[in-house]
Design an enzyme around this catalytic site. Sequence first.
Site, PDB file in Angstrom:
ATOM      1  N   SER A  72       0.848  -1.190   0.000  1.00 48.31           N
ATOM      2  CA  SER A  72       0.000   0.000   0.000  1.00 48.31           C
ATOM      3  C   SER A  72       0.883   1.240   0.000  1.00 48.31           C
ATOM      4  CB  SER A  72      -0.906  -0.002   1.233  1.00 48.31           C
ATOM      5  OG  SER A  72      -0.123   0.273   2.376  1.00 48.31           O
ATOM      6  N   LYS A  73       0.224   2.374  -0.135  1.00 51.55           N
ATOM      7  CA  LYS A  73       0.882   3.691  -0.146  1.00 51.55           C
ATOM      8  C   LYS A  73       1.896   3.856   0.985  1.00 51.55           C
ATOM      9  CE  LYS A  73      -0.119   6.767  -3.233  1.00 51.55           C
ATOM     10  NZ  LYS A  73       1.058   6.410  -3.958  1.00 51.55           N
ATOM     11  N   ARG A  74       1.539   3.239   2.094  1.00 48.32           N
ATOM     12  CA  ARG A  74       2.361   3.348   3.294  1.00 48.32           C
ATOM     13  C   ARG A  74       3.788   2.796   3.042  1.00 48.32           C
ATOM     14  NH1 ARG A  74       2.326  -0.921   6.784  1.00 48.32           N
ATOM     15  NH2 ARG A  74       0.769  -2.058   5.596  1.00 48.32           N
TER      16      ARG A  74
END
Length: 498
Positions: free
Chosen positions: A265-267
């Site tokens: 994910s973006k994280r």
Amino acid sequence: MSTDPVTTDTAARPVRVRFAPSPTGSLHLGGARTAIYNWAFARATGGSFILRIDDTDPERSTPENIAQIISALEWLGIDWDEGPVRGGDYGPYFQTERAASYVQALETLQANGWAYRCFCTPVELAAKREIARAKGGSAGYDGACRTLSEEQSQARANAGEPFVWRLKIPVDHGAIAFNDAVCGHTEFPADSIDDFVLVRSDGSPTYNFASIVDDAAMAITHVIRGNDHVSNTPKQILVLEGLGAPIPNFAHLSMINGPDGKKLSKRHGSTGVEEYADEGYLPEALMNYLALLGWSLDGETTLIDADTLKTHFNLEHIAKRPANFDFTKLTWMNSEYLRAMEPERFAHLMVECLARAGLVAYDDFEQRPDWYLTLTPLVSERTKLLTDIAPMTRFLFVDTVEPDETARKKVLEKDPTLVERALQVAQEILENIDPENWDTEHIEAAMADLPDSVGAKPRLAYQPLRVAVAGSTVSLPLNESMELLGREKTLARIRALL
Ligand code: GLU
């Protein structure tokens, strides 16, 4: 109905595969990998690769997203034989333009006794689900409307009562099984699947209906997609059975995780293909990295170009377990591609980066190709990302440089007397070089005496000059930099700092 694994008929059909993104966002890494696998499989088998836009979600599908997906695929170097822009014999390639084919498929299902109208309201359905759950049973549809006669059903529809169309799964249907090229034998008990909705009350088809109807209409032989669709597969197989259409092969790809093993994910970092383009990655490096994220040529080769993929890609070598995205490895791969690149191509990319940074004109390579080709090897071996180039070479293109903070603190303010002496000696040495001979070789020969003349260790003696020329303590090799900067500018910078 047989409980045997579904046998596929595709040996006799030419390979046709598709990538079918829903344009509800831009192209992300997982989608890009699915596209690469489909494309490479088509190329390696001499089949066709189809791009289909699953734009049935009217709220979230936008023309911008479609344009972005197409440009990201083009950037990666993925070409399609049929689809948007290109057209083809099985079009249209946008689901929103294929409504007539869903109507027709529904008619076929109805005629084959595989579809019925359901008039249960959402409120009724929710209540039934609640009761079923309380009893610990299946929360699927209970089939209440299956028993309506055609006359009853038609009469209620004529009276304007809202309804959906459901698939009528034969009561004696056995387990639904298929042989997945990645996951192996996969089986779903018949009672795990209810009479799901094919067409909503507003007339729009559901994903499980539209997608497989398109696959059948487009003569798709292999459905290669993410394994988040495994549970949809038995439903889609049932639709095909109802239509009397051949069942394609399935290959469900494992998910891509972040370096920590959790869903990417973006994280973890950038997840969109376009972001990688902006961050200075080469399309061939990203393609190579994604191709190997779940597939291998021989278990060891790490640098695989598009041509190799196009000849050797196969479904047999797709890994079953999830792959962890390793940003460091991708960056390493990028630097390998940059280093190995044809100098002319690197030079052109470099000028493009510099022009985008406003440092040179876009046609600057044509103005002085030799100068750029001298610069190329110095830069290419130090570049990990294309975005490194402008900051690294900026000092060669600006009129004057300001010493950066490290240069000021660690060099200029540390020993001003040494700086002054080193610069004066360097100036004298360089002024004595015949302008005709202003090249790395002559500069290097002349500069060899600098440490002795200054009376300091080489590192300390050269550092002030480096700061004068590049404004920084880290830069491209000093003598080469001075050659490229030119005699006048080099001397002017020394004078300026003195
Ligand atoms: N539009 C679907 C998606 O993006 C396609 C899934 C499939 O390949 O069947 O998830």
